[in-house]
Each structure stands twice: as C-alpha cells, then as structure tokens.
Design an enzyme around this catalytic site. Structure first.
Site, mmCIF file in Angstrom:
data_model
loop_
_atom_site.group_PDB
_atom_site.id
_atom_site.type_symbol
_atom_site.label_atom_id
_atom_site.label_comp_id
_atom_site.label_asym_id
_atom_site.label_seq_id
_atom_site.Cartn_x
_atom_site.Cartn_y
_atom_site.Cartn_z
ATOM 1 N N LYS A 74 7.312 -8.750 11.774
ATOM 2 C CA LYS A 74 7.496 -8.211 13.116
ATOM 3 C C LYS A 74 8.747 -8.735 13.822
ATOM 4 O O LYS A 74 9.273 -8.066 14.724
ATOM 5 C CB LYS A 74 6.265 -8.520 13.972
ATOM 6 N N SER A 99 -1.918 -7.678 18.977
ATOM 7 C CA SER A 99 -3.007 -8.573 18.601
ATOM 8 C C SER A 99 -2.488 -9.914 18.124
ATOM 9 O O SER A 99 -3.261 -10.833 17.907
ATOM 10 C CB SER A 99 -3.861 -7.935 17.499
ATOM 11 N N GLU A 225 -4.510 0.921 4.070
ATOM 12 C CA GLU A 225 -5.258 0.679 5.300
ATOM 13 C C GLU A 225 -6.609 0.065 4.965
ATOM 14 O O GLU A 225 -7.154 0.298 3.873
ATOM 15 C CB GLU A 225 -5.502 1.989 6.057
ATOM 16 N N GLY A 229 -10.338 1.172 9.284
ATOM 17 C CA GLY A 229 -9.232 1.561 10.156
ATOM 18 C C GLY A 229 -8.291 2.544 9.492
ATOM 19 O O GLY A 229 -7.094 2.280 9.347
ATOM 20 N N ASP A 231 -6.899 5.415 10.327
ATOM 21 C CA ASP A 231 -6.363 6.432 11.241
ATOM 22 C C ASP A 231 -5.187 7.187 10.644
ATOM 23 O O ASP A 231 -5.048 8.399 10.845
ATOM 24 C CB ASP A 231 -5.963 5.794 12.577
ATOM 25 N N SER A 330 2.948 -8.763 4.329
ATOM 26 C CA SER A 330 3.531 -8.569 5.658
ATOM 27 C C SER A 330 3.445 -9.772 6.582
ATOM 28 O O SER A 330 4.205 -9.859 7.543
ATOM 29 C CB SER A 330 2.868 -7.366 6.348
#
Length: 344
Positions: A74, A99, A225, A229, A231, A330
């Site tokens: 990130k 989060s 995923e 979750g 989506d 990640s």
C-alpha cells in the site's frame, strides 16, 4: 468512465473535479509512478523455493511486499498519490479510510511529505495496524464496520476540515503506484505465464494487470478472494460492480463489500479469472510461509499463495518447461498474538 462517489471525483478527493487528475490509468502511469517511487519505496525481494516449486508443480516467484515500507504494498500507491498534491493541499492535510495497511501507508507518506493525516479505521481493525498508524503521527477516527459508512464519514471529515481524501484503491495514482510491484517482479524475472494477486478493492490487481499484460503479453491474470468476500468475482459475473454484505473473514484487508469503479473497469478488461480460498486454506498458506519459506504474512498477504497451494490454479507445464508463475505476497502486518491465534 463514471467514477464512484468515493473515488477520483468524490468530494475532498484528488480527482478531476479538484486537481485535474484523469479518471483513467494506463501502463505509462505505472512507469511514471515507478520513477516517482525510486529511492523512496523499497524494491522488494523476489523469493524462490524448491519446496514450493515441488508443491505447486511450477516455477514460483514470490514478490514479497511484506518487506515493503509499512509492511505492505500500500505504501506504493499512497506515496504516489500524496506526492502529486500541491503544497497547499499538503499543508491542509489528507484523509483516508482503511482497515490498516492503507492507513499506515497514508500516515507514513504524509509524514514523509511534511503533511498530516486523519484516518478512519474500523473499531475491530488489528491493533498492530492501528498502533503503527498512530506511530506514524496520524489521527485515528474509529467506526463500526458493520453498521457505519466509512466512505460517508471520511468524506464528511474531509469537507469539514479541508482535507484531501485519498481513497484506498479507487484512484488512478493509487492504482498506478500499486502496479509498480508487478512491474518490478517482471523486470527481475522476465515474462511469466501467470500472475496471482489478492483482490480486495482491486487496486493491486488492476495496477498489476496493467503492468504485467504490457510486459508479458499472453500472461494469465488471476485474482484471489476469500470465500466470504467474493464481491469482485460476483461483479465480473454480473458485468457491473455489485455490493455484498460486509465479509466475515480472517483476511481483514480483503473484507470489502464492493469493488471500485475504476479498479473494476480495469480488472473486467484484463483479468482472466478470480478464484476463492477459505480461511483454513489461508491459515495453511501462512503456516507454510512461516515454517518453510521463513517469512511472516498476514492473512490477506497469503491469499494468493493459498490459492496456488490449494490447487485453485492449474500451474504445471511440461517437464522441459514448467510454467512460470508470479505470486504477490501483499503484506505481513500481523501482531504476534493474532498470528499465534490463527496458527492455533
């Protein structure tokens, strides 16, 4: 393309309504982000393991973003976005919602650039992530992720305080920054047959897909995923972003109800598939990473590795040429107590 209310054109954002930032992102933007991040972000290591190759039946290259600044990919997108703000915007400060990993990334980027950050975090965010965010000098505003609206709260704070809102994924400069992880990976390894990355809001996968498909035409882009979750998988099947209930999963970094508008537009075009992994499969991947690869990953960070180990992806090639598969680890932001709890 129409951007989401909390994306590039949302109030308090750095989108075209306020700074002229385009609502599309390209491989050239990833290249430009790499130049901006040079000497600021870490060029993270690529790990190889004969044990992992044997288990997967392929040649595996792990891009270890758990060694990135703040412990996750990130930082790439956050710094790329903040570094483009004007001196006036930096002086007023920035806002973000997360989060944990984007929170830390924005907090550190703001500190590096002489700005200040206000971060909206869920009450049940991992304490290790909240402590690190505060340690970088950010103000934390808590909310209940199951009853509150983090986007609306963040937008209201940004408007009231004159802050620039930096969303966690649905922003072109954030997406471009995240794509530098895949750019570095393929620059080091050469063309790959497939690349696996975890999908939350979709920023890492969208940026990675832009870089990987440009550098390695024919590469298979596979998103991962958690089962609770899914989506993005549902959205791809529907042909448009769909909203799901707040996911209950150990992969807190992927507990997203809806993909971003920009990220979905890229991923719909460039992803080959999205596969799902269970929380138990994520735990197994975290354990293997610790015991055999000697690295610590958080649950979201191990999701792509979990898909490979659980056989969700057909990796084997021929005996003379095993398939070359990239896997993005990640992040590694997990406290000792939580790690021990998950390992049982």
């Amino acid at each position: 393309m129409t951007a989401s209310p909390d994306g590039p054109t949302g109030p308090g954002s750095t989108g075209p309504g306020s700074t002229g930032v385009p609502d599309v992102v390209t491989f050239d933007d990833v290249r430009d982000a790499a130049r901006r991040l040079a000497g600021v972000a870490h060029r993270t290591p690529v790990l190889r393991s004969r044990t992992l190759d044997a288990l997967a039946g392929a040649e595996i290259h792990l891009k270890c973003e758990n060694f990135q600044r703040v412990g996750a990919f990130k930082f790439r997108g956050a710094y790329n976005a903040l570094s483009r703000l004007s001196a006036q915007q930096l002086a007023r400060g920035v806002a973000a919602y997360s989060s944990g990993n984007h929170a830390q990334a924005v907090a550190l980027a703001a500190r590096e650039l002489g700005s200040r950050a206000v971060i909206v975090m869920p009450e049940d965010a991992p304490e290790s992530k909240a402590a690190a965010t505060a340690g970088y000098g950010a103000e934390i505003v808590r909310y209940d992720r199951y009853t509150g609206d983090r986007t609306a709260l963040s937008r209201r704070l940004a408007e009231e305080r004159g802050l620039t809102l930096i969303p966690p994924y649905d922003h072109p400069h954030v997406i471009a920054g995240q794509g530098t992880a895949a750019l570095e990976l393929i620059e080091e390894t050469g063309p790959l047959d497939a690349l696996l990355a975890p999908v939350g809001g979709g920023g890492l996968m969208a940026g990675s897909a832009l870089a990987a498909t440009a550098l390695a035409p024919g590469i298979r882009m596979i998103g991962v995923e958690p089962e609770a979750g899914d989506d993005t998988r549902r959205s791809l099947a529907a042909g448009h972003p769909v909203t799901i209930p707040v996911p209950h999963t150990i992969a807190d970094g992927q507990a997203v109800e809806r993909p971003g508008e920009l990220t979905f537009a890229v991923n719909r075009r460039l992803l080959d598939s999205v596969v799902l992994v269970s929380d138990d499969e994520i735990r197994a991947a975290m354990r293997l990473a610790f015991e055999r690869l000697k690295i610590v990953t958080e649950p979201s960070g191990a999701a792509a590795l979990a898909a490979l180990l659980a056989g969700r992806v057909e990796a084997p090639g021929s005996p003379s040429r095993p398939r070359r598969v990239g896997v993005i680890v990640s992040g590694g932001n997990i406290g000792l107590e939580r790690f021990l709890e998950l390992m049982g």
